[in-house]
Scaffold this motif. Sequence first.
Motif, PDB file in Angstrom:
ATOM      1  N   UNK A 132      57.157  38.449  55.838  1.00  0.00           N
ATOM      2  CA  UNK A 132      58.597  38.672  55.800  1.00  0.00           C
ATOM      3  C   UNK A 132      58.893  40.036  55.194  1.00  0.00           C
ATOM      4  N   UNK A 133      59.542  40.885  55.956  1.00  0.00           N
ATOM      5  CA  UNK A 133      59.775  42.251  55.480  1.00  0.00           C
ATOM      6  C   UNK A 133      60.936  42.345  54.495  1.00  0.00           C
ATOM      7  N   UNK A 134      61.901  41.431  54.601  1.00  0.00           N
ATOM      8  CA  UNK A 134      63.021  41.442  53.676  1.00  0.00           C
ATOM      9  C   UNK A 134      62.732  40.503  52.507  1.00  0.00           C
ATOM     10  N   UNK A 135      62.826  41.041  51.289  1.00  0.00           N
ATOM     11  CA  UNK A 135      62.517  40.257  50.093  1.00  0.00           C
ATOM     12  C   UNK A 135      63.485  40.633  48.974  1.00  0.00           C
ATOM     13  N   UNK A 136      63.778  39.663  48.148  1.00  0.00           N
ATOM     14  CA  UNK A 136      64.612  39.949  46.988  1.00  0.00           C
ATOM     15  C   UNK A 136      63.742  40.240  45.776  1.00  0.00           C
ATOM     16  N   UNK A 137      64.269  41.067  44.901  1.00  0.00           N
ATOM     17  CA  UNK A 137      63.593  41.376  43.642  1.00  0.00           C
ATOM     18  C   UNK A 137      64.597  41.202  42.506  1.00  0.00           C
ATOM     19  N   UNK A 138      64.094  40.751  41.377  1.00  0.00           N
ATOM     20  CA  UNK A 138      64.933  40.555  40.201  1.00  0.00           C
ATOM     21  C   UNK A 138      64.283  41.277  39.026  1.00  0.00           C
ATOM     22  N   UNK A 139      65.100  41.974  38.237  1.00  0.00           N
ATOM     23  CA  UNK A 139      64.519  42.680  37.098  1.00  0.00           C
ATOM     24  C   UNK A 139      65.287  42.376  35.828  1.00  0.00           C
ATOM     25  N   UNK A 140      64.537  42.327  34.751  1.00  0.00           N
ATOM     26  CA  UNK A 140      65.112  42.115  33.435  1.00  0.00           C
ATOM     27  C   UNK A 140      64.346  42.999  32.456  1.00  0.00           C
ATOM     28  N   UNK A 141      64.996  44.062  32.036  1.00  0.00           N
ATOM     29  CA  UNK A 141      64.414  45.013  31.107  1.00  0.00           C
ATOM     30  C   UNK A 141      63.067  45.525  31.598  1.00  0.00           C
ATOM     31  N   UNK A 142      61.951  45.114  31.008  1.00  0.00           N
ATOM     32  CA  UNK A 142      60.649  45.695  31.364  1.00  0.00           C
ATOM     33  C   UNK A 142      59.852  44.845  32.350  1.00  0.00           C
ATOM     34  N   UNK A 143      60.507  43.912  33.034  1.00  0.00           N
ATOM     35  CA  UNK A 143      59.811  43.010  33.968  1.00  0.00           C
ATOM     36  C   UNK A 143      60.525  42.971  35.314  1.00  0.00           C
ATOM     37  N   UNK A 144      59.737  43.011  36.398  1.00  0.00           N
ATOM     38  CA  UNK A 144      60.271  42.963  37.760  1.00  0.00           C
ATOM     39  C   UNK A 144      59.530  41.886  38.543  1.00  0.00           C
ATOM     40  N   UNK A 145      60.273  41.001  39.228  1.00  0.00           N
ATOM     41  CA  UNK A 145      59.683  39.976  40.081  1.00  0.00           C
ATOM     42  C   UNK A 145      60.132  40.209  41.518  1.00  0.00           C
ATOM     43  N   UNK A 146      59.171  40.202  42.445  1.00  0.00           N
ATOM     44  CA  UNK A 146      59.469  40.406  43.864  1.00  0.00           C
ATOM     45  C   UNK A 146      58.997  39.176  44.635  1.00  0.00           C
ATOM     46  N   UNK A 147      59.859  38.618  45.459  1.00  0.00           N
ATOM     47  CA  UNK A 147      59.498  37.442  46.255  1.00  0.00           C
ATOM     48  C   UNK A 147      58.234  37.721  47.060  1.00  0.00           C
ATOM     49  N   UNK A 148      57.314  36.746  47.066  1.00  0.00           N
ATOM     50  CA  UNK A 148      56.093  36.868  47.839  1.00  0.00           C
ATOM     51  C   UNK A 148      54.907  37.393  47.061  1.00  0.00           C
ATOM     52  N   UNK A 149      55.126  37.908  45.862  1.00  0.00           N
ATOM     53  CA  UNK A 149      54.025  38.369  45.011  1.00  0.00           C
ATOM     54  C   UNK A 149      53.731  37.274  43.983  1.00  0.00           C
ATOM     55  N   UNK A 150      52.444  36.965  43.802  1.00  0.00           N
ATOM     56  CA  UNK A 150      52.085  35.892  42.869  1.00  0.00           C
ATOM     57  C   UNK A 150      51.916  36.404  41.442  1.00  0.00           C
ATOM     58  N   UNK A 151      52.442  37.575  41.165  1.00  0.00           N
ATOM     59  CA  UNK A 151      52.445  38.137  39.813  1.00  0.00           C
ATOM     60  C   UNK A 151      53.735  38.943  39.652  1.00  0.00           C
ATOM     61  N   UNK A 152      54.063  39.293  38.423  1.00  0.00           N
ATOM     62  CA  UNK A 152      55.227  40.141  38.196  1.00  0.00           C
ATOM     63  C   UNK A 152      54.777  41.546  37.813  1.00  0.00           C
ATOM     64  N   UNK A 153      55.672  42.479  37.950  1.00  0.00           N
ATOM     65  CA  UNK A 153      55.416  43.879  37.618  1.00  0.00           C
ATOM     66  C   UNK A 153      55.994  44.175  36.237  1.00  0.00           C
ATOM     67  N   UNK A 154      55.329  45.074  35.526  1.00  0.00           N
ATOM     68  CA  UNK A 154      55.815  45.504  34.209  1.00  0.00           C
ATOM     69  C   UNK A 154      55.919  47.029  34.198  1.00  0.00           C
ATOM     70  N   UNK A 155      56.592  47.560  33.170  1.00  0.00           N
ATOM     71  CA  UNK A 155      56.880  48.989  33.149  1.00  0.00           C
ATOM     72  C   UNK A 155      55.788  49.840  32.510  1.00  0.00           C
ATOM     73  N   UNK A 156      54.656  49.246  32.160  1.00  0.00           N
ATOM     74  CA  UNK A 156      53.596  50.006  31.501  1.00  0.00           C
ATOM     75  C   UNK A 156      52.240  49.449  31.921  1.00  0.00           C
ATOM     76  N   UNK A 157      51.301  50.301  32.326  1.00  0.00           N
ATOM     77  CA  UNK A 157      49.977  49.806  32.695  1.00  0.00           C
ATOM     78  C   UNK A 157      49.140  49.493  31.453  1.00  0.00           C
ATOM     79  N   UNK A 158      48.097  48.747  31.647  1.00  0.00           N
ATOM     80  CA  UNK A 158      47.144  48.479  30.559  1.00  0.00           C
ATOM     81  C   UNK A 158      46.174  49.648  30.525  1.00  0.00           C
ATOM     82  N   UNK A 159      46.544  50.721  29.808  1.00  0.00           N
ATOM     83  CA  UNK A 159      45.849  52.006  29.919  1.00  0.00           C
ATOM     84  C   UNK A 159      44.432  52.004  29.376  1.00  0.00           C
ATOM     85  N   UNK A 160      44.207  51.264  28.308  1.00  0.00           N
ATOM     86  CA  UNK A 160      42.953  51.411  27.556  1.00  0.00           C
ATOM     87  C   UNK A 160      42.062  50.177  27.625  1.00  0.00           C
TER      88      UNK A 160
END
Length: 234
Positions: free
Chosen positions: A204-232
């Motif tokens: 499905x090419x059309x998807x909703x995303x919801x964000x709250x401060x440092x967290x982003x959730x996108x329909x169809x992804x089994x994980x959420x996105x954050x604003x900082x990578x695990x650098x070290x």
Amino acid sequence: MNPMRTYLLILFTFSTVGLSLNSESISETNQKAIDAFYQKNWSQAETWFKESLKKNPNDPYANYNLACVYTILLSQCEELAEEQDIFRLLKKAVTYKKTYKGLMLKDKDLSLLRNTFRFNEIAGLSPKELFTNIFWYGPSPGAYGPISEIKFNVNGTFELSLVEFRESDGALEKPKYKGNYVWVSEKVIQLEFQKLPPAFPNQTKKRQARWKEDTLEIDGFDYHFVDSPDRCSA
């Protein structure tokens, strides 16, 4: 009065005014700290900035520059302070010196945190400006860093990057998938991909995303996105 002497007097007056407006008097301990900073003697700079803050906890100069020291060390995976500690220092700095809001957005010493939610919130950006300044990262399970990254642009486009391994030889690839987005509400975004990764079970090419401060959730992804990578972690 001689016209030349008049000109020189006016020039001197404006030069003196400009100097006083652009100069910033700093304490003796802050001066020692900044000298150590320019010599990249981070531990000594930290010591002197903290000494300044003992005398004046609200000193914007010491708060701001100690945040710079800790950010540089964090970029080297020397965690003398956590991100939240740095943000507290920056928040106090901009509270007592408003011009630091603009400075922090272009200061290379703070570049490590420039694309995080809290950083841009402290700088006073609007929600939509803030959102497009953030880089969003998926989980970082191994040595290759985040498995995905998504960036939203102010012109209504976005780009998703994935970490994949080619089946034929196992080589690392980072394919990119583009699309457009519109705001449904202040915290809900409608995404439309031009093309999706073939491995995605739901095409499905059309998807909703919801964000709250440092967290982003996108329909169809089994994980959420954050604003900082695990650098070290590697």
